[in-house]
Design a protein around this motif. Structure first.
Motif, PDB file in Angstrom:
ATOM      1  N   PRO A  73       0.804  -1.217   0.000  1.00 40.16           N
ATOM      2  CA  PRO A  73       0.000   0.000   0.000  1.00 40.16           C
ATOM      3  C   PRO A  73       0.839   1.270   0.000  1.00 40.16           C
ATOM      4  O   PRO A  73       0.279   2.374   0.043  1.00 40.16           O
ATOM      5  N   ASN A  74       2.159   1.133  -0.070  1.00 39.04           N
ATOM      6  CA  ASN A  74       3.062   2.264   0.128  1.00 39.04           C
ATOM      7  C   ASN A  74       3.801   2.627  -1.155  1.00 39.04           C
ATOM      8  O   ASN A  74       4.478   1.785  -1.750  1.00 39.04           O
ATOM      9  N   LYS A  75       3.702   3.872  -1.544  1.00 45.15           N
ATOM     10  CA  LYS A  75       4.324   4.330  -2.781  1.00 45.15           C
ATOM     11  C   LYS A  75       5.842   4.178  -2.770  1.00 45.15           C
ATOM     12  O   LYS A  75       6.456   4.008  -3.823  1.00 45.15           O
ATOM     13  N   ASP A  76       6.456   4.261  -1.593  1.00 41.57           N
ATOM     14  CA  ASP A  76       7.915   4.231  -1.505  1.00 41.57           C
ATOM     15  C   ASP A  76       8.474   2.840  -1.250  1.00 41.57           C
ATOM     16  O   ASP A  76       9.692   2.672  -1.167  1.00 41.57           O
ATOM     17  N   ASP A  77       7.614   1.828  -1.119  1.00 39.27           N
ATOM     18  CA  ASP A  77       8.077   0.459  -0.889  1.00 39.27           C
ATOM     19  C   ASP A  77       8.422  -0.228  -2.203  1.00 39.27           C
ATOM     20  O   ASP A  77       8.113   0.273  -3.287  1.00 39.27           O
ATOM     21  N   ASP A  78       9.018  -1.418  -2.087  1.00 39.17           N
ATOM     22  CA  ASP A  78       9.300  -2.223  -3.268  1.00 39.17           C
ATOM     23  C   ASP A  78       7.991  -2.684  -3.912  1.00 39.17           C
ATOM     24  O   ASP A  78       7.002  -2.975  -3.234  1.00 39.17           O
ATOM     25  N   GLY A  79       8.007  -2.755  -5.231  1.00 32.92           N
ATOM     26  CA  GLY A  79       6.844  -3.228  -5.963  1.00 32.92           C
ATOM     27  C   GLY A  79       5.887  -2.110  -6.318  1.00 32.92           C
ATOM     28  O   GLY A  79       6.127  -0.929  -6.059  1.00 32.92           O
ATOM     29  N   VAL A  80       4.778  -2.500  -6.935  1.00 35.46           N
ATOM     30  CA  VAL A  80       3.714  -1.541  -7.244  1.00 35.46           C
ATOM     31  C   VAL A  80       2.916  -1.263  -5.973  1.00 35.46           C
ATOM     32  O   VAL A  80       3.049  -1.960  -4.969  1.00 35.46           O
ATOM     33  N   TRP A  81       2.079  -0.212  -6.009  1.00 34.38           N
ATOM     34  CA  TRP A  81       1.251   0.095  -4.836  1.00 34.38           C
ATOM     35  C   TRP A  81      -0.207   0.197  -5.238  1.00 34.38           C
ATOM     36  O   TRP A  81      -0.524   0.469  -6.411  1.00 34.38           O
ATOM     37  N   ILE A  82      -1.095  -0.045  -4.255  1.00 31.85           N
ATOM     38  CA  ILE A  82      -2.527  -0.004  -4.500  1.00 31.85           C
ATOM     39  C   ILE A  82      -3.240   0.688  -3.342  1.00 31.85           C
ATOM     40  O   ILE A  82      -2.651   0.924  -2.286  1.00 31.85           O
ATOM     41  N   TYR A  83      -4.514   0.993  -3.571  1.00 35.04           N
ATOM     42  CA  TYR A  83      -5.358   1.578  -2.534  1.00 35.04           C
ATOM     43  C   TYR A  83      -5.976   0.452  -1.686  1.00 35.04           C
ATOM     44  O   TYR A  83      -7.175   0.205  -1.708  1.00 35.04           O
ATOM     45  N   GLN A  84      -5.128  -0.227  -0.956  1.00 32.23           N
ATOM     46  CA  GLN A  84      -5.577  -1.246  -0.017  1.00 32.23           C
ATOM     47  C   GLN A  84      -4.385  -1.653   0.847  1.00 32.23           C
ATOM     48  O   GLN A  84      -3.235  -1.612   0.387  1.00 32.23           O
ATOM     49  N   ASP A  85      -4.656  -2.045   2.097  1.00 33.51           N
ATOM     50  CA  ASP A  85      -3.585  -2.463   3.008  1.00 33.51           C
ATOM     51  C   ASP A  85      -3.236  -3.914   2.741  1.00 33.51           C
ATOM     52  O   ASP A  85      -3.504  -4.818   3.551  1.00 33.51           O
ATOM     53  N   ALA A  86      -2.631  -4.130   1.576  1.00 33.04           N
ATOM     54  CA  ALA A  86      -2.306  -5.473   1.102  1.00 33.04           C
ATOM     55  C   ALA A  86      -0.848  -5.537   0.678  1.00 33.04           C
ATOM     56  O   ALA A  86      -0.271  -4.536   0.231  1.00 33.04           O
ATOM     57  N   TRP A  87      -0.284  -6.727   0.829  1.00 32.72           N
ATOM     58  CA  TRP A  87       1.102  -6.968   0.427  1.00 32.72           C
ATOM     59  C   TRP A  87       1.151  -8.283  -0.327  1.00 32.72           C
ATOM     60  O   TRP A  87       0.630  -9.299   0.128  1.00 32.72           O
ATOM     61  N   PHE A  88       1.790  -8.262  -1.511  1.00 34.80           N
ATOM     62  CA  PHE A  88       2.016  -9.485  -2.287  1.00 34.80           C
ATOM     63  C   PHE A  88       3.502  -9.796  -2.269  1.00 34.80           C
ATOM     64  O   PHE A  88       4.339  -8.889  -2.422  1.00 34.80           O
ATOM     65  N   ASN A  89       3.832 -11.073  -2.119  1.00 39.90           N
ATOM     66  CA  ASN A  89       5.209 -11.542  -2.206  1.00 39.90           C
ATOM     67  C   ASN A  89       5.263 -12.767  -3.099  1.00 39.90           C
ATOM     68  O   ASN A  89       4.348 -13.601  -3.090  1.00 39.90           O
ATOM     69  N   LEU A  90       6.337 -12.870  -3.862  1.00 37.70           N
ATOM     70  CA  LEU A  90       6.520 -13.994  -4.781  1.00 37.70           C
ATOM     71  C   LEU A  90       7.889 -14.606  -4.537  1.00 37.70           C
ATOM     72  O   LEU A  90       8.873 -13.879  -4.316  1.00 37.70           O
ATOM     73  N   GLY A  91       7.955 -15.927  -4.553  1.00 36.22           N
ATOM     74  CA  GLY A  91       9.235 -16.576  -4.316  1.00 36.22           C
ATOM     75  C   GLY A  91       9.388 -17.869  -5.086  1.00 36.22           C
ATOM     76  O   GLY A  91       8.399 -18.564  -5.367  1.00 36.22           O
ATOM     77  N   LYS A  92      10.647 -18.196  -5.429  1.00 33.96           N
ATOM     78  CA  LYS A  92      11.003 -19.478  -6.032  1.00 33.96           C
ATOM     79  C   LYS A  92      11.910 -20.210  -5.051  1.00 33.96           C
ATOM     80  O   LYS A  92      12.892 -19.640  -4.563  1.00 33.96           O
ATOM     81  N   PHE A  93      11.582 -21.484  -4.781  1.00 30.69           N
ATOM     82  CA  PHE A  93      12.251 -22.197  -3.706  1.00 30.69           C
ATOM     83  C   PHE A  93      12.714 -23.580  -4.153  1.00 30.69           C
ATOM     84  O   PHE A  93      12.009 -24.286  -4.882  1.00 30.69           O
ATOM     85  N   ASP A  94      13.901 -23.943  -3.692  1.00 31.17           N
ATOM     86  CA  ASP A  94      14.398 -25.291  -3.899  1.00 31.17           C
ATOM     87  C   ASP A  94      13.695 -26.245  -2.943  1.00 31.17           C
ATOM     88  O   ASP A  94      13.221 -25.854  -1.871  1.00 31.17           O
ATOM     89  N   LYS A  95      13.624 -27.501  -3.326  1.00 31.57           N
ATOM     90  CA  LYS A  95      13.011 -28.533  -2.501  1.00 31.57           C
ATOM     91  C   LYS A  95      13.563 -28.508  -1.077  1.00 31.57           C
ATOM     92  O   LYS A  95      14.769 -28.355  -0.880  1.00 31.57           O
ATOM     93  N   ALA A  96      12.675 -28.622  -0.103  1.00 31.73           N
ATOM     94  CA  ALA A  96      12.987 -28.703   1.325  1.00 31.73           C
ATOM     95  C   ALA A  96      13.324 -27.358   1.960  1.00 31.73           C
ATOM     96  O   ALA A  96      13.626 -27.293   3.146  1.00 31.73           O
ATOM     97  N   THR A  97      13.230 -26.269   1.197  1.00 36.76           N
ATOM     98  CA  THR A  97      13.455 -24.940   1.771  1.00 36.76           C
ATOM     99  C   THR A  97      12.271 -24.558   2.659  1.00 36.76           C
ATOM    100  O   THR A  97      11.116 -24.742   2.294  1.00 36.76           O
ATOM    101  N   LYS A  98      12.571 -24.010   3.840  1.00 32.82           N
ATOM    102  CA  LYS A  98      11.547 -23.501   4.753  1.00 32.82           C
ATOM    103  C   LYS A  98      11.712 -21.996   4.909  1.00 32.82           C
ATOM    104  O   LYS A  98      12.829 -21.512   5.090  1.00 32.82           O
ATOM    105  N   VAL A  99      10.588 -21.279   4.835  1.00 32.95           N
ATOM    106  CA  VAL A  99      10.610 -19.825   4.970  1.00 32.95           C
ATOM    107  C   VAL A  99       9.472 -19.405   5.888  1.00 32.95           C
ATOM    108  O   VAL A  99       8.329 -19.881   5.751  1.00 32.95           O
ATOM    109  N   ASP A 100       9.762 -18.517   6.828  1.00 36.55           N
ATOM    110  CA  ASP A 100       8.720 -17.951   7.688  1.00 36.55           C
ATOM    111  C   ASP A 100       8.253 -16.621   7.115  1.00 36.55           C
ATOM    112  O   ASP A 100       9.071 -15.809   6.656  1.00 36.55           O
ATOM    113  N   TYR A 101       6.949 -16.403   7.143  1.00 36.43           N
ATOM    114  CA  TYR A 101       6.380 -15.128   6.707  1.00 36.43           C
ATOM    115  C   TYR A 101       5.708 -14.469   7.897  1.00 36.43           C
ATOM    116  O   TYR A 101       4.823 -15.062   8.527  1.00 36.43           O
TER     117      TYR A 101
END
Length: 238
Positions: free
Chosen positions: A152-180
Motif C-alpha cells: 500500500p506504500n508508494k515508496d516500498d518495493d513493488g507496485v502500490w494499491i489503494y488497499q492495506d495489502a502486500w504481495f510476495n513472490l518466491g522461487k524455492f528449492d526442494k525442502a526450503t523452509k521460509v517464515d512469513y
C-alpha cells in the motif's frame, strides 16, 4: 487459534471459450458459489490462458484494484488513460479503476498462448482518480526468498494499491523452509502455489491450490518440491 480455508485446484470453476480458458478460484461471471465469493479483500483470482492473437475487447471497471501478473508470454494493454504497454512474464501491472476506466488486453504473440493471473481487490478508498503502474520484478528476486511485489506504500518495493495489502513472490528449492511475518495481524494470508508442491502450517498443497489462513501473525512455508509460491496478505475486514 488460526483459521484456515483450502481451495484445491480441481475445485475451481472453469470457463472455456476456445480462445480463453480461465480457472476461477472465486465466484466470477456466470460461476457463482456462495461459499467462494472472496477471501477478505481478495475478490477475484483468475488463472487465464489466452490463445495467440486473441484477447479481451474494450470493457469498463470502477472502484476495484486490478492486478495482472503474466506467467508465460506477453499481454498487450491499452486503456482510456492513454496507456499503451506490453506486460511480460516477470512484470506486474496494477490499475486503480476508481471513478472508472475502459481497457482492453490481448495476447501480443500471434502463435503462442499467454498465461497470466488476473487478480481483483476491493479498494480502501472509493472514486479515486484512475491510475496505472507497471513494474519488472524478476531482476529483484533472490533464490529461496520472498520478494515483495505489491504494497500500500508508494515508496516500498513493488507496485502500490489503494488497499492495506502486500504481495510476495518466491522461487524455492526442494525442502526450503521460509517464515512469513504478517504486516498487520488483523490481515489474512492467501497462499497460491504456482508451481511444485508446498506445505503451509502442516497443510499439503499442490500446483494451483489456494490456502487462506488468518487469526495468526506468521506462517511457515516449506517447499516439498522445487516450487514457486505467491503470497497475498489482505484485510479480512474492510
Amino acid at each position: 487459534m488460526a483459521q484456515t480455508v483450502l481451495h484445491q485446484a480441481a475445485t475451481r470453476d472453469k470457463s472455456d471459450h476456445g480462445w480463453l480458458k480461465s480457472f476461477h478460484t472465486f465466484s466470477f461471471g456466470m460461476h457463482y458459489n456462495p461459499e467462494r465469493i472472496n477471501f477478505g479483500a481478495l475478490r477475484v483470482l483468475n488463472d487465464d490462458w489466452v490463445s495467440g492473437g486473441k484477447g479481451f475487447g474494450e470493457h469498463p471497471h470502477d472502484n476495484m484494484e486490478i492486478i495482472s501478473i503474466p506467467l508465460e508470454g506477453a499481454l498487450q494493454h491499452e486503456d482510456s488513460m492513454e496507456n499503451v504497454a506490453v506486460i511480460e512474464a516477470g512484470e506486474i501491472q496494477v490499475m486503480s479503476a476508481g471513478t472508472g476506466i475502459y481497457h482492453k488486453e490481448f495476447n501480443k504473440d500471434k502463435d503462442q498462448p499467454v498465461q497470466f493471473l488476473q487478480i481483483w481487490l476491493f479498494p480502501n478508498q472509493r472514486n479515486v482518480t484512475p491510475r496505472y503502474q507497471q513494474l519488472r520484478y524478476d531482476n529483484l528476486m533472490k533464490a529461496n526468498q520472498f520478494t515483495q511485489i505489491l504494497s500500500p506504500n508508494k515508496d516500498d518495493d513493488g507496485v502500490w494499491i489503494y488497499q492495506d495489502a502486500w504481495f510476495n513472490l518466491g522461487k524455492f528449492d526442494k525442502a526450503t523452509k521460509v517464515d512469513y511475518q504478517f504486516k498487520n495481524k488483523a490481515n489474512g494470508l492467501y497462499v497460491f502455489v504456482l508451481k511444485g508442491d508446498a506445505k503451509v502450517e502442516g497443510q499439503d498443497l499442490t500446483e494451483r491450490d489456494g490456502f487462506g489462513i488468518w487469526d495468526t501473525e506468521s506462517v511457515t512455508i516449506e517447499a516439498a518440491l522445487d516450487s514457486q509460491v505467491l503470497l497475498m496478505e489482505v484485510p479480512m475486514n474492510f
